[in-house]
Design a protein around this motif. Structure first.
Motif, PDB file in Angstrom:
ATOM      1  N   ASP A 176      -8.409   4.904  -8.242  1.00  0.00           N
ATOM      2  CA  ASP A 176      -8.545   4.003  -6.820  1.00  0.00           C
ATOM      3  C   ASP A 176      -7.549   2.772  -7.263  1.00  0.00           C
ATOM      4  N   THR A 177      -7.343   2.226  -5.733  1.00  0.00           N
ATOM      5  CA  THR A 177      -6.872   1.320  -5.769  1.00  0.00           C
ATOM      6  C   THR A 177      -6.880   0.006  -7.228  1.00  0.00           C
ATOM      7  N   ASN A 178      -8.082   0.246  -7.595  1.00  0.00           N
ATOM      8  CA  ASN A 178      -7.417  -0.980  -9.054  1.00  0.00           C
ATOM      9  C   ASN A 178      -7.251  -0.738 -10.439  1.00  0.00           C
ATOM     10  N   GLY A 179      -7.439   1.301 -10.008  1.00  0.00           N
ATOM     11  CA  GLY A 179      -7.700   1.330 -11.064  1.00  0.00           C
ATOM     12  C   GLY A 179      -5.622   2.158 -11.188  1.00  0.00           C
ATOM     13  N   LYS A 180      -5.223   2.292 -10.195  1.00  0.00           N
ATOM     14  CA  LYS A 180      -3.368   2.364 -10.070  1.00  0.00           C
ATOM     15  C   LYS A 180      -2.795   0.560 -10.897  1.00  0.00           C
ATOM     16  N   TRP A 181      -3.376  -0.041 -10.342  1.00  0.00           N
ATOM     17  CA  TRP A 181      -3.374  -2.366 -10.411  1.00  0.00           C
ATOM     18  C   TRP A 181      -3.403  -2.181 -11.952  1.00  0.00           C
ATOM     19  N   ASN A 182      -4.974  -1.756 -12.369  1.00  0.00           N
ATOM     20  CA  ASN A 182      -4.696  -1.249 -13.826  1.00  0.00           C
ATOM     21  C   ASN A 182      -3.286  -1.013 -14.660  1.00  0.00           C
ATOM     22  N   ILE A 183      -3.599   0.325 -13.895  1.00  0.00           N
ATOM     23  CA  ILE A 183      -2.383   1.414 -15.149  1.00  0.00           C
ATOM     24  C   ILE A 183      -0.615   0.696 -14.600  1.00  0.00           C
ATOM     25  N   LEU A 184      -0.524   0.435 -13.690  1.00  0.00           N
ATOM     26  CA  LEU A 184       0.399  -0.688 -13.864  1.00  0.00           C
ATOM     27  C   LEU A 184       0.752  -1.590 -14.888  1.00  0.00           C
ATOM     28  N   ALA A 185      -0.514  -2.792 -14.393  1.00  0.00           N
ATOM     29  CA  ALA A 185      -0.434  -3.877 -15.328  1.00  0.00           C
ATOM     30  C   ALA A 185      -0.388  -4.141 -16.628  1.00  0.00           C
ATOM     31  N   ASN A 186      -1.246  -2.768 -17.291  1.00  0.00           N
ATOM     32  CA  ASN A 186      -1.363  -2.251 -18.396  1.00  0.00           C
ATOM     33  C   ASN A 186       1.032  -1.375 -19.102  1.00  0.00           C
ATOM     34  N   GLU A 187       0.707  -0.729 -18.415  1.00  0.00           N
ATOM     35  CA  GLU A 187       2.179  -0.192 -18.799  1.00  0.00           C
ATOM     36  C   GLU A 187       3.367  -1.605 -18.618  1.00  0.00           C
ATOM     37  N   PHE A 188       3.506  -2.340 -17.149  1.00  0.00           N
ATOM     38  CA  PHE A 188       4.517  -3.340 -17.520  1.00  0.00           C
ATOM     39  C   PHE A 188       4.400  -4.877 -18.948  1.00  0.00           C
ATOM     40  N   PHE A 189       3.152  -4.378 -19.047  1.00  0.00           N
ATOM     41  CA  PHE A 189       2.788  -5.786 -20.460  1.00  0.00           C
ATOM     42  C   PHE A 189       3.264  -4.964 -21.657  1.00  0.00           C
ATOM     43  N   GLU A 214       0.974  -0.982   0.049  1.00  0.00           N
ATOM     44  CA  GLU A 214      -0.076  -0.249  -0.090  1.00  0.00           C
ATOM     45  C   GLU A 214       1.180   1.128   0.301  1.00  0.00           C
ATOM     46  N   ASN A 215       2.243   1.306  -0.470  1.00  0.00           N
ATOM     47  CA  ASN A 215       2.873   1.885  -0.869  1.00  0.00           C
ATOM     48  C   ASN A 215       2.622   3.155  -2.143  1.00  0.00           C
ATOM     49  N   THR A 216       1.674   3.305  -2.325  1.00  0.00           N
ATOM     50  CA  THR A 216       1.760   3.731  -4.115  1.00  0.00           C
ATOM     51  C   THR A 216       2.395   5.170  -4.697  1.00  0.00           C
ATOM     52  N   VAL A 217       2.971   5.497  -3.828  1.00  0.00           N
ATOM     53  CA  VAL A 217       4.430   7.288  -3.853  1.00  0.00           C
ATOM     54  C   VAL A 217       5.256   6.043  -4.680  1.00  0.00           C
ATOM     55  N   ASP A 218       5.636   4.618  -3.791  1.00  0.00           N
ATOM     56  CA  ASP A 218       6.683   3.906  -4.086  1.00  0.00           C
ATOM     57  C   ASP A 218       6.548   3.627  -5.446  1.00  0.00           C
ATOM     58  N   ALA A 219       5.534   2.971  -5.553  1.00  0.00           N
ATOM     59  CA  ALA A 219       4.502   2.250  -7.709  1.00  0.00           C
ATOM     60  C   ALA A 219       4.969   2.456  -7.700  1.00  0.00           C
ATOM     61  N   ARG A 220       4.090   4.063  -7.857  1.00  0.00           N
ATOM     62  CA  ARG A 220       4.952   5.016  -8.900  1.00  0.00           C
ATOM     63  C   ARG A 220       5.587   5.380  -9.676  1.00  0.00           C
ATOM     64  N   THR A 221       6.966   5.690  -8.680  1.00  0.00           N
ATOM     65  CA  THR A 221       8.701   5.706  -9.218  1.00  0.00           C
ATOM     66  C   THR A 221       8.830   4.970  -9.321  1.00  0.00           C
ATOM     67  N   PHE A 222       8.721   3.404  -9.266  1.00  0.00           N
ATOM     68  CA  PHE A 222       9.001   2.209  -9.122  1.00  0.00           C
ATOM     69  C   PHE A 222       8.657   2.423 -11.143  1.00  0.00           C
ATOM     70  N   MET A 223       6.763   2.193 -11.161  1.00  0.00           N
ATOM     71  CA  MET A 223       6.492   2.368 -12.432  1.00  0.00           C
ATOM     72  C   MET A 223       6.982   2.843 -13.447  1.00  0.00           C
ATOM     73  N   LEU A 224       7.467   4.317 -13.226  1.00  0.00           N
ATOM     74  CA  LEU A 224       8.114   5.450 -14.384  1.00  0.00           C
ATOM     75  C   LEU A 224       9.351   4.558 -15.083  1.00  0.00           C
ATOM     76  N   ALA A 225      10.252   4.746 -13.393  1.00  0.00           N
ATOM     77  CA  ALA A 225      11.193   4.764 -13.870  1.00  0.00           C
ATOM     78  C   ALA A 225      11.435   3.277 -14.299  1.00  0.00           C
ATOM     79  N   GLY A 226      11.541   1.698 -15.208  1.00  0.00           N
ATOM     80  CA  GLY A 226      10.564   0.567 -15.642  1.00  0.00           C
ATOM     81  C   GLY A 226      10.139   1.275 -16.782  1.00  0.00           C
TER      82      GLY A 226
END
Length: 572
Positions: free
Chosen positions: A484-497, A428-440
């Motif tokens: 929201d939380t599900n939306g964050k997961w969705n963005i993270l997953a799509n960008e990862f793929f 539940e650390n969305t700040v770091d999640a955002r940082t790592f996602m953008l780094a990737g």
């Protein structure tokens, strides 16, 4: 899938590396599996294993391709999952894994021990660990400890997935020990088709150690749901700094541009850059996501598209039948005269055609193949060495673009950033999640843009400028913050793929353990059967091994997949 025939005598010429003046080559004179042990060469065995590994992981219909199809990174052609991936679908891959790669390595190790060829052992153990883990990820329990015994055991028993994962970690430890031997071996592998030979004729030990630690991160991430200490193990490696942290260190197989005697080009380029045109379709689901803004509006202008789209896909035609401003054509794109299925309409999914000439197919489209090989969109310059899309709209043919001198991506630095983002989301650390996602995403941009120079005839001025990379990431970051939380997961997953284009193994694993993204394009068939949590055992295995019972279906889970049935919309 096309498999090299090692019965004929071949000499692999120089494989041009992409990122330096180094060169790698594969020198094979005979099929190692046909030679007596006293006649075989350790270098031949290692070369054979490296090449077969690349084809098993990243070849056409290889495991990476299948994972990409299931997660819509690549196009999947079947409307019923259990028919599209039947037991007989995997006979070739199973044979390649056991009869070729693991068999070659099993013969290599005694030679390496006898000749103090420690680096041969290090590379072999690393590849072996990756292979057996991937086989578990696709099939569950697999035979291992009783295999490769010839006449002594025709029916090797299954080892559990947990046992195989533990064995893989042990193999990685053995590989690391082999690479750290002091003094270094007098005789080193003649060719390293992943990291190359350095100018002093040594293989890059530091790169291999980073790859080993990164595969450990991969293993721990995949067991996150069943190992409460997984995050701590990953962070320990991260804290050491000794892992793949830059795109220049990525674990990848490097192909060449030699046309024949032998053909060293990537399998995807070889199949699609011919005078009859593309052999495969691109995924409408992925192209739609990349050419739209991040809220899913497919009418985005070119300036709003993902800057990587011109590197991933090459358009042979400026329009797609039935798209805005273009007439439908039933002979060339049958769905252009059809109405979208009701479940596509209800979910707001794009159907059949995309604007701007992006001509692919929807998930599960099993229509016949019309004469569109020189019209449909084809692989671009990244990662398979095709052509950069500079609006020329010329037909593909052999030799154009990068000439096939691309890569098979195996495990990337950007993937580690997305794994860290996943762990942060779980905590539940969305700040770091955002940082790592953008780094990737940033590392993916760097990697993909470096492939532009592979196509020397391309007009790279048509590419989005590097400043668009920052604009793209800013938009993704803003949408992530607002979701929201599900939306964050969705963005993270799509960008990862998107970063995993060319090898969907990690996407397939991520999707099963997380359940996102939630908006994957559905199969055209409204009832395609259950999503594949693990695949049928290959028919040759189940039919001929008395210790193996074929699965009743594809809903059996691998040991690390404890993702609940409810609450995670695993898509059809």
């Amino acid at each position: 899938m096309k498999i090299f025939n090692f019965k004929s005598k071949v000499i692999m010429l120089v494989l041009g590396l992409l990122f330096s003046c180094e060169s790698t080559e594969l020198d094979l004179t005979e099929n190692p599996n046909l030679l007596d042990q006293e006649e075989v060469s350790a270098d031949f065995l290692l070369n054979s294993a490296q090449l077969d590994f690349a084809r098993l992981i990243g070849g056409i219909n290889g495991l990476g391709d299948i994972g990409a199809e299931l997660t819509r990174i690549h196009y999947m052609s079947g409307r019923q999952y259990n028919q599209n991936y039947s037991a007989d679908s995997f006979n070739n891959e199973w044979r390649m894994a056991y009869s070729q790669i693991l068999s070659d390595l099993n013969r290599l190790y005694p030679l390496a021990e006898e000749g103090d060829l420690h680096y041969h052992t290090g590379i072999g153990r690393t590849l072996e660990a990756f292979i057996i883990v991937t086989l578990v990820d696709f099939f569950g329990d697999i035979p291992y400890t009783e295999t490769l015994q010839g006449l002594d055991n025709f029916n090797p028993a299954l080892n559990t997935g947990e046992e195989i994962y533990a064995t893989a970690l042990r193999l990685l430890t053995e590989a690391e020990t082999a690479f750290n031997v002091d003094p270094k071996p007098i005789f080193q592998p003649e060719f390293d088709l992943f990291y190359g030979i350095k100018s002093d004729s040594d293989i890059d030990i530091e790169a291999w150690i980073k790859a080993i630690n990164s595969i450990r991160i991969k293993i721990y991430a995949q067991t996150r749901l069943v190992d409460p200490d997984a995050a701590g193990k990953i962070n320990t490696i991260i804290d050491s700094g000794n892992y793949i942290s830059d795109s220049s260190e990525d674990f990848q197989f490097r192909w060449g541009a030699n046309l024949a005697n032998p053909n060293t080009r990537s399998p995807q380029y070889t199949a699609s850059y011919i005078n009859t045109g593309a052999a495969e379709y691109m995924s409408n689901g992925l192209m739609n996501y990349m050419m739209s803004d991040k809220v899913g509006n497919a009418s985005a202008t070119f300036e709003e598209m993902d800057p990587r789209i011109r590197y991933y896909f090459y358009r042979q035609n400026a329009t797609t039948p039935g798209a805005a401003g273009a007439r439908p054509n039933q002979q060339r794109l049958s769905c252009s005269v059809e109405s979208p299925p009701p479940h596509y309409v209800a979910g707001g999914f794009n159907f059949c055609n995309l604007p701007n000439g992006y001509w692919g197919r929807d998930h599960g489209d099993d229509d016949g193949i019309p004469p569109d090989g020189l019209l449909r969109t084809v692989w671009g310059v990244y990662p398979f060495g095709g052509r950069f899309d500079d609006n020329t709209f010329e037909e593909v043919d052999q030799g154009i673009g990068g000439g096939g001198a691309g890569i098979t991506p195996v495990f990337l630095s950007s993937t580690i950033d997305f794994i860290r983002a996943e762990l942060a989301m779980v905590a539940e650390n969305t700040v770091d999640a955002r940082t790592f996602m953008l780094a990737g995403i940033a590392k993916s941009f760097t990697k993909v843009r470096s492939f532009g120079t592979l196509d020397t005839s391309a007009d790279l001025s048509t590419s989005a400028p590097p400043s668009d990379d920052a604009d793209y990431m800013a938009e993704v970051g803003e949408l992530f913050d607002a979701a929201d939380t599900n939306g964050k997961w969705n963005i993270l997953a799509n960008e990862f793929f998107v970063t995993l284009f060319g090898n969907g193994i990690d996407a397939y694993n991520f999707y099963r353990r997380v359940g996102a993204p939630f908006d994957l394009q559905p199969n055209l068939e409204p009832n395609p059967g259950a999503f594949i949590r693990s695949h049928f055992y290959p028919g040759n295995l189940a039919n001929n091994n008395s210790n193996v019972t074929q699965k009743s279906g594809v809903t059996d889970r691998v040991f690390w997949d404890t993702n609940p049935e409810t609450g995670f919309p695993i898509a059809n």
